[in-house]
Design a protein around this motif. Structure first.
Motif, PDB file in Angstrom:
ATOM      1  N   PHE A   4      20.694  29.453 -47.432  1.00 10.08           N
ATOM      2  CA  PHE A   4      22.119  29.563 -47.143  1.00 10.08           C
ATOM      3  C   PHE A   4      22.413  30.710 -46.171  1.00 10.08           C
ATOM      4  CE2 PHE A   4      21.928  27.740 -51.474  1.00 10.08           C
ATOM      5  CZ  PHE A   4      22.418  26.478 -51.155  1.00 10.08           C
ATOM      6  N   LEU A   5      21.386  31.469 -45.788  1.00  8.40           N
ATOM      7  CA  LEU A   5      21.543  32.608 -44.891  1.00  8.40           C
ATOM      8  C   LEU A   5      20.921  32.302 -43.529  1.00  8.40           C
ATOM      9  CD1 LEU A   5      20.394  35.384 -47.386  1.00  8.40           C
ATOM     10  CD2 LEU A   5      22.738  34.903 -46.721  1.00  8.40           C
ATOM     11  N   SER A   6      21.452  32.931 -42.495  1.00 10.48           N
ATOM     12  CA  SER A   6      20.844  32.804 -41.169  1.00 10.48           C
ATOM     13  C   SER A   6      19.731  33.845 -41.027  1.00 10.48           C
ATOM     14  CB  SER A   6      21.896  33.011 -40.083  1.00 10.48           C
ATOM     15  OG  SER A   6      22.280  34.368 -40.028  1.00 10.48           O
ATOM     16  N   ALA A   7      18.921  33.684 -40.000  1.00 13.39           N
ATOM     17  CA  ALA A   7      17.832  34.634 -39.774  1.00 13.39           C
ATOM     18  C   ALA A   7      18.387  36.026 -39.495  1.00 13.39           C
ATOM     19  CB  ALA A   7      16.957  34.156 -38.617  1.00 13.39           C
ATOM     20  N   ASP A   8      19.487  36.115 -38.736  1.00 13.15           N
ATOM     21  CA  ASP A   8      20.089  37.423 -38.437  1.00 13.15           C
ATOM     22  C   ASP A   8      20.595  38.112 -39.702  1.00 13.15           C
ATOM     23  OD1 ASP A   8      19.639  37.434 -35.705  1.00 13.15           O
ATOM     24  OD2 ASP A   8      21.537  36.441 -35.252  1.00 13.15           O
ATOM     25  N   GLU A   9      21.256  37.365 -40.577  1.00  9.35           N
ATOM     26  CA  GLU A   9      21.767  37.938 -41.831  1.00  9.35           C
ATOM     27  C   GLU A   9      20.622  38.453 -42.697  1.00  9.35           C
ATOM     28  OE1 GLU A   9      25.738  35.256 -42.703  1.00  9.35           O
ATOM     29  OE2 GLU A   9      23.770  34.438 -43.193  1.00  9.35           O
ATOM     30  N   CYS A  10      19.579  37.639 -42.815  1.00  5.87           N
ATOM     31  CA  CYS A  10      18.409  38.028 -43.616  1.00  5.87           C
ATOM     32  C   CYS A  10      17.749  39.278 -43.037  1.00  5.87           C
ATOM     33  CB  CYS A  10      17.400  36.897 -43.670  1.00  5.87           C
ATOM     34  SG  CYS A  10      17.926  35.457 -44.598  1.00  5.87           S
ATOM     35  N   ALA A  11      17.593  39.299 -41.722  1.00  7.06           N
ATOM     36  CA  ALA A  11      16.919  40.428 -41.066  1.00  7.06           C
ATOM     37  C   ALA A  11      17.680  41.726 -41.308  1.00  7.06           C
ATOM     38  CB  ALA A  11      16.796  40.158 -39.573  1.00  7.06           C
ATOM     39  N   LYS A  12      18.983  41.688 -41.147  1.00  8.34           N
ATOM     40  CA  LYS A  12      19.787  42.901 -41.332  1.00  8.34           C
ATOM     41  C   LYS A  12      19.763  43.360 -42.785  1.00  8.34           C
ATOM     42  CE  LYS A  12      22.628  41.997 -37.357  1.00  8.34           C
ATOM     43  NZ  LYS A  12      23.762  41.281 -36.833  1.00  8.34           N
ATOM     44  N   GLU A  13      19.844  42.408 -43.712  1.00  2.52           N
ATOM     45  CA  GLU A  13      19.829  42.756 -45.136  1.00  2.52           C
ATOM     46  C   GLU A  13      18.481  43.347 -45.547  1.00  2.52           C
ATOM     47  OE1 GLU A  13      20.503  40.532 -49.411  1.00  2.52           O
ATOM     48  OE2 GLU A  13      21.442  39.691 -47.632  1.00  2.52           O
ATOM     49  N   LEU A  14      17.390  42.728 -45.104  1.00  4.89           N
ATOM     50  CA  LEU A  14      16.052  43.231 -45.454  1.00  4.89           C
ATOM     51  C   LEU A  14      15.753  44.566 -44.781  1.00  4.89           C
ATOM     52  CD1 LEU A  14      13.734  40.102 -45.510  1.00  4.89           C
ATOM     53  CD2 LEU A  14      14.235  41.653 -47.377  1.00  4.89           C
ATOM     54  N   ALA A  15      16.170  44.716 -43.537  1.00  8.07           N
ATOM     55  CA  ALA A  15      15.932  45.984 -42.833  1.00  8.07           C
ATOM     56  C   ALA A  15      16.658  47.121 -43.547  1.00  8.07           C
ATOM     57  CB  ALA A  15      16.392  45.883 -41.385  1.00  8.07           C
ATOM     58  N   LYS A  16      17.856  46.864 -43.999  1.00  9.42           N
ATOM     59  CA  LYS A  16      18.623  47.887 -44.715  1.00  9.42           C
ATOM     60  C   LYS A  16      17.984  48.193 -46.071  1.00  9.42           C
ATOM     61  CE  LYS A  16      23.260  49.014 -46.236  1.00  9.42           C
ATOM     62  NZ  LYS A  16      24.639  48.559 -46.388  1.00  9.42           N
ATOM     63  N   ALA A  17      17.553  47.152 -46.787  1.00 12.77           N
ATOM     64  CA  ALA A  17      16.991  47.326 -48.126  1.00 12.77           C
ATOM     65  C   ALA A  17      15.639  48.030 -48.104  1.00 12.77           C
ATOM     66  CB  ALA A  17      16.863  45.974 -48.821  1.00 12.77           C
ATOM     67  N   THR A  18      14.875  47.859 -47.030  1.00 10.69           N
ATOM     68  CA  THR A  18      13.527  48.432 -46.960  1.00 10.69           C
ATOM     69  C   THR A  18      13.442  49.626 -46.018  1.00 10.69           C
ATOM     70  OG1 THR A  18      12.888  46.885 -45.223  1.00 10.69           O
ATOM     71  CG2 THR A  18      12.399  46.245 -47.497  1.00 10.69           C
ATOM     72  N   ASN A  19      14.572  50.020 -45.445  1.00  9.02           N
ATOM     73  CA  ASN A  19      14.622  51.138 -44.509  1.00  9.02           C
ATOM     74  C   ASN A  19      13.733  50.867 -43.294  1.00  9.02           C
ATOM     75  OD1 ASN A  19      15.616  53.584 -43.639  1.00  9.02           O
ATOM     76  ND2 ASN A  19      13.987  54.769 -44.608  1.00  9.02           N
ATOM     77  N   ALA A  20      13.780  49.626 -42.809  1.00 12.14           N
ATOM     78  CA  ALA A  20      12.969  49.198 -41.674  1.00 12.14           C
ATOM     79  C   ALA A  20      13.850  49.022 -40.441  1.00 12.14           C
ATOM     80  CB  ALA A  20      12.270  47.878 -42.007  1.00 12.14           C
ATOM     81  N   GLU A  21      13.209  48.735 -39.323  1.00  9.48           N
ATOM     82  CA  GLU A  21      13.910  48.505 -38.056  1.00  9.48           C
ATOM     83  C   GLU A  21      13.852  47.027 -37.706  1.00  9.48           C
ATOM     84  OE1 GLU A  21      15.425  50.593 -35.879  1.00  9.48           O
ATOM     85  OE2 GLU A  21      15.006  52.439 -36.965  1.00  9.48           O
ATOM     86  N   PHE A  22      14.991  46.460 -37.356  1.00 10.54           N
ATOM     87  CA  PHE A  22      15.048  45.086 -36.864  1.00 10.54           C
ATOM     88  C   PHE A  22      14.478  45.062 -35.454  1.00 10.54           C
ATOM     89  CE2 PHE A  22      17.473  41.998 -34.321  1.00 10.54           C
ATOM     90  CZ  PHE A  22      17.079  40.832 -34.948  1.00 10.54           C
TER      91      PHE A  22
END
Length: 97
Positions: free
Chosen positions: A55-73
């Motif tokens: 139900f999520l787009s790739a951009d939404e997933c990327a931003k959420e995961l980057a924030k949760a893991t303290n990573a860089e998109f």
């Protein structure tokens, strides 16, 4: 924060990579974030595929995961995206300055 030159360098490395994770209809769960965190520590750069039934787009997933893991998109193309985080114990990628 990574620079444009560093982002371009990481895109070049990610080009030949295959996705190692998939996000489906369950979306992003706490255990999935933990797995991504461990993979980032081991590999530094990972590619993730978002399935069509998500139900999520790739951009939404990327931003959420980057924030949760303290990573860089790094980038998102179609259903795939790439994130990067420098490893504390297992540094493999030397970024250009």
């Amino acid at each position: 924060m990574i620079t444009g030159k560093q982002r371009s360098f990481l895109k070049g490395i990610a080009n030949g990579m295959d996705p190692i994770f998939q996000i489906g209809k369950n979306g992003i769960t706490e255990s999935f974030v933990k797995q991504i965190d461990e993979a980032l520590e081991a590999r530094e750069l990972i590619k993730i595929n978002v399935l069509n039934n998500s139900f999520l787009s790739a951009d939404e997933c990327a931003k959420e995961l980057a924030k949760a893991t303290n990573a860089e998109f790094v980038q998102s193309i179609g259903n795939k995206f790439v994130i990067y985080r420098e490893s504390e114990n297992n540094k493999r990628i030397e970024l250009p300055r």
